[in-house]
Design a protein around this motif. Structure first.
Motif, PDB file in Angstrom:
ATOM      1  N   UNK A   1       0.849  -1.184   0.000  1.00  0.00           N
ATOM      2  CA  UNK A   1       0.000   0.000   0.000  1.00  0.00           C
ATOM      3  C   UNK A   1       0.893   1.246   0.000  1.00  0.00           C
ATOM      4  N   UNK A   2       0.664   2.221  -0.894  1.00  0.00           N
ATOM      5  CA  UNK A   2       1.552   3.388  -1.015  1.00  0.00           C
ATOM      6  C   UNK A   2       1.333   4.401   0.109  1.00  0.00           C
ATOM      7  N   UNK A   3       1.716   4.000   1.330  1.00  0.00           N
ATOM      8  CA  UNK A   3       1.449   4.836   2.491  1.00  0.00           C
ATOM      9  C   UNK A   3       2.214   6.151   2.439  1.00  0.00           C
ATOM     10  N   UNK A   4       3.397   6.140   1.832  1.00  0.00           N
ATOM     11  CA  UNK A   4       4.152   7.386   1.721  1.00  0.00           C
ATOM     12  C   UNK A   4       3.422   8.420   0.897  1.00  0.00           C
ATOM     13  N   UNK A   5       2.850   8.003  -0.215  1.00  0.00           N
ATOM     14  CA  UNK A   5       2.060   8.911  -1.042  1.00  0.00           C
ATOM     15  C   UNK A   5       0.830   9.387  -0.278  1.00  0.00           C
ATOM     16  N   UNK A   6       0.160   8.466   0.387  1.00  0.00           N
ATOM     17  CA  UNK A   6      -1.071   8.794   1.105  1.00  0.00           C
ATOM     18  C   UNK A   6      -0.812   9.821   2.206  1.00  0.00           C
ATOM     19  N   UNK A   7       0.240   9.616   2.983  1.00  0.00           N
ATOM     20  CA  UNK A   7       0.505  10.498   4.117  1.00  0.00           C
ATOM     21  C   UNK A   7       1.069  11.844   3.669  1.00  0.00           C
ATOM     22  N   UNK A   8       2.053  11.814   2.800  1.00  0.00           N
ATOM     23  CA  UNK A   8       2.755  13.046   2.450  1.00  0.00           C
ATOM     24  C   UNK A   8       1.914  14.010   1.623  1.00  0.00           C
ATOM     25  N   UNK A   9       0.871  13.512   0.977  1.00  0.00           N
ATOM     26  CA  UNK A   9       0.055  14.383   0.127  1.00  0.00           C
ATOM     27  C   UNK A   9      -1.280  14.740   0.761  1.00  0.00           C
ATOM     28  N   UNK A  10      -1.386  14.541   2.068  1.00  0.00           N
ATOM     29  CA  UNK A  10      -2.577  14.973   2.825  1.00  0.00           C
ATOM     30  C   UNK A  10      -3.869  14.383   2.273  1.00  0.00           C
ATOM     31  N   UNK A  11      -3.827  13.116   1.868  1.00  0.00           N
ATOM     32  CA  UNK A  11      -5.035  12.471   1.366  1.00  0.00           C
ATOM     33  C   UNK A  11      -5.921  12.016   2.525  1.00  0.00           C
ATOM     34  N   UNK A  12      -7.192  11.855   2.225  1.00  0.00           N
ATOM     35  CA  UNK A  12      -8.178  11.359   3.187  1.00  0.00           C
ATOM     36  C   UNK A  12      -8.759  10.061   2.650  1.00  0.00           C
ATOM     37  N   UNK A  13      -9.081   9.151   3.529  1.00  0.00           N
ATOM     38  CA  UNK A  13      -9.729   7.909   3.104  1.00  0.00           C
ATOM     39  C   UNK A  13     -10.985   7.685   3.923  1.00  0.00           C
ATOM     40  N   UNK A  14     -12.054   7.320   3.220  1.00  0.00           N
ATOM     41  CA  UNK A  14     -13.305   6.950   3.878  1.00  0.00           C
ATOM     42  C   UNK A  14     -13.768   5.620   3.292  1.00  0.00           C
ATOM     43  N   UNK A  15     -14.408   4.805   4.096  1.00  0.00           N
ATOM     44  CA  UNK A  15     -14.746   3.469   3.627  1.00  0.00           C
ATOM     45  C   UNK A  15     -15.889   2.895   4.445  1.00  0.00           C
ATOM     46  N   UNK A  16     -16.313   1.710   4.074  1.00  0.00           N
ATOM     47  CA  UNK A  16     -17.324   1.008   4.854  1.00  0.00           C
ATOM     48  C   UNK A  16     -18.285   0.228   3.983  1.00  0.00           C
ATOM     49  N   UNK A  17     -18.799  -0.870   4.541  1.00  0.00           N
ATOM     50  CA  UNK A  17     -19.965  -1.479   3.928  1.00  0.00           C
ATOM     51  C   UNK A  17     -21.112  -0.462   4.015  1.00  0.00           C
ATOM     52  N   UNK A  18     -21.945  -0.445   3.016  1.00  0.00           N
ATOM     53  CA  UNK A  18     -22.992   0.580   2.957  1.00  0.00           C
ATOM     54  C   UNK A  18     -23.961   0.456   4.134  1.00  0.00           C
ATOM     55  N   UNK A  19     -24.294   1.600   4.694  1.00  0.00           N
ATOM     56  CA  UNK A  19     -25.318   1.671   5.747  1.00  0.00           C
ATOM     57  C   UNK A  19     -26.683   1.773   5.062  1.00  0.00           C
ATOM     58  N   UNK A  20     -27.103   0.666   4.471  1.00  0.00           N
ATOM     59  CA  UNK A  20     -28.197   0.666   3.498  1.00  0.00           C
ATOM     60  C   UNK A  20     -29.465   1.288   4.050  1.00  0.00           C
ATOM     61  N   UNK A  21     -29.812   0.952   5.296  1.00  0.00           N
ATOM     62  CA  UNK A  21     -31.073   1.441   5.858  1.00  0.00           C
ATOM     63  C   UNK A  21     -31.135   2.971   5.877  1.00  0.00           C
ATOM     64  N   UNK A  22     -29.981   3.640   5.955  1.00  0.00           N
ATOM     65  CA  UNK A  22     -29.936   5.101   5.964  1.00  0.00           C
ATOM     66  C   UNK A  22     -30.384   5.686   4.620  1.00  0.00           C
ATOM     67  N   UNK A  23     -30.160   4.953   3.560  1.00  0.00           N
ATOM     68  CA  UNK A  23     -30.358   5.497   2.214  1.00  0.00           C
ATOM     69  C   UNK A  23     -31.615   5.002   1.506  1.00  0.00           C
ATOM     70  N   UNK A  24     -32.257   3.968   2.021  1.00  0.00           N
ATOM     71  CA  UNK A  24     -33.338   3.332   1.264  1.00  0.00           C
ATOM     72  C   UNK A  24     -34.486   4.301   0.960  1.00  0.00           C
ATOM     73  N   UNK A  25     -34.929   5.019   1.969  1.00  0.00           N
ATOM     74  CA  UNK A  25     -36.082   5.897   1.746  1.00  0.00           C
ATOM     75  C   UNK A  25     -35.750   7.083   0.830  1.00  0.00           C
ATOM     76  N   UNK A  26     -34.656   7.819   1.071  1.00  0.00           N
ATOM     77  CA  UNK A  26     -34.365   8.928   0.152  1.00  0.00           C
ATOM     78  C   UNK A  26     -34.090   8.470  -1.276  1.00  0.00           C
TER      79      UNK A  26
END
Length: 391
Positions: free
Chosen positions: A320-345
């Motif tokens: 994993x290119x951790x040097x690129x990730x850290x030095x360039x101020x990147x952000x990571x977000x992830x997760x299995x979808x919280x499906x119930x939150x999105x079904x109605x909208x």
């Protein structure tokens, strides 16, 4: 009843299995009218997710009619209601569920101890997705037991066809959450690795959320064509074009504002040598996942940008290119979808005509044809993008 069962790696079969029964007060039993084969099912098929057992019923995208209800089911759910079922099983009462983080429900995985050994903490239980995540029978069947049915279902009126709403169970909310995690601003450029169903919906969702440009990366011309025709995305075939160079050129050298990994643990690399490296590491259990798309997304994203990881990963990755990730101020977000939150909208967006999810369906067949469906989906035959099964 009949159900599609995991037998061994690369071997599924439709078998007769016992009918589901009400086991807990908040259970429902649903007679399934439509179910689908998901890209995540291929991880199970090929043996990359641990704790599968012979005879496990597959499938986590399904909908149908409520035929039995436990005495504790709340919120007006009734026998005869037509419902879509969310793939993460969630109680609705724990601290995670109260924050809308349904895919990390603290109460729905009875095998949490196993998951904790692999992941540190346990996520929610998932239908048809190994004993690591609860051992629940899935929805590629004639009937399914739905725990916490008052939290995990949404009622559907009869004026909408199954094909319009089935994907509220997983891939539509998953693609939408992938785009939402990018924190899109007007004028943003979003790059998406993977033109499977989740990548298609991530592209459509990114544009709904205000992206100016969406670029989808894949190697199958028919998948790229579907993305162009149905989402308005630009496309890159990574077997024909160097992705990093192309994205720099398309963004005046800056890179995309956010990058979505909609591929996950079975990534493919245009370089035969690099692909062979990760396949060998995976085969020898030196790593569990092939993170080609994730590596490339990190290297491609603009400084200070966001990496949205919605493709499923099972364990540990290499290089994993951790040097690129850290030095360039990147952000990571992830997760299995919280499906119930999105079904109605998302149901409201479907009703308003803002999106018609049925465009991803390329094949419809009976439940008995599920092994054939898995085969053509896995091998990208007959321009297969999404298989819907009709029990």
């Amino acid at each position: 009843m009949r159900a599609n069962c995991w037998i061994a790696p690369n071997n599924v079969a439709v078998k007769s299995v016992p009918d589901p029964q009400i086991l807990n007060p908040r259970d429902a039993v649903v007679r399934i009218t439509s179910t689908a084969i998901c890209g995540s099912d291929l991880h199970l098929l090929q043996g990359y997710i641990p704790a599968m057992q012979k005879g496990d019923v597959l499938g986590h995208e399904f909908m149908g009619e409520v035929v039995e209800l436990g005495p504790g089911v709340r919120d007006g759910l009734s026998i005869g209601d037509r419902v879509v079922v969310a793939f993460p099983i969630a109680c609705g009462n724990c601290s995670s569920c109260e924050r809308g983080l349904y895919s990390i429900c603290e109460n729905s995985n009875p095998n949490a101890g196993i998951a904790e050994k692999v992941m540190g903490h346990s996520p929610a239980g998932i239908f048809g997705y190994s004993h690591l995540l609860g051992g629940y029978a899935g929805g590629q069947a004639q009937y399914a037991r739905v725990p916490y049915a008052d939290v995990g279902t949404i009622k559907i009126d009869d004026d909408l066809a199954d094909e319009q709403v089935l994907f509220l169970s997983d891939v539509l909310p998953t693609g939408y959450m992938a785009a939402e995690m990018c924190d899109i601003r007007r004028g943003d450029t979003i790059a998406i690795w993977g033109a499977g169903p989740v990548g298609q919906f991530a592209a459509a969702s990114a544009l709904l959320l205000g992206a100016e440009r969406v670029i989808v990366i894949d190697r199958f011309p028919y998948r790229l064509r579907i993305a162009r025709e149905n989402t308005g995305a630009e496309t890159i075939n990574y077997e024909q074009t160097d992705v990093l160079d192309a994205l720099r050129e398309m963004t005046a050298g800056r890179g995309p504002d956010a990058c979505i990994d909609a591929v996950g643990m079975e990534g493919h690399h245009a370089s035969a040598a690099l692909h062979a490296y990760d396949k060998a590491k995976q085969a020898t259990k030196a790593e569990t996942d092939r993170p080609h798309a994730l590596r490339e997304a990190v290297l491609s994203c603009r400084n200070g940008g966001t990496i949205s990881v919605i493709g499923a990963y099972g364990g540990f990755i290499d290089k994993f290119p951790m040097g690129s990730f850290m030095n360039r101020s990147l952000n990571m977000r992830s997760g299995q979808a919280h499906v119930q939150r999105y079904m109605r909208p998302l149901l409201e967006r479907i009703r308003k005509g803002e999106i018609d999810p049925s465009f991803i369906i390329t094949h419809t067949m009976g439940l008995e044809d599920a092994p054939h469906g898995f085969d053509i989906f896995k091998n990208k035959q007959d321009e297969c993008l999404k298989v819907v099964l009709k029990p």
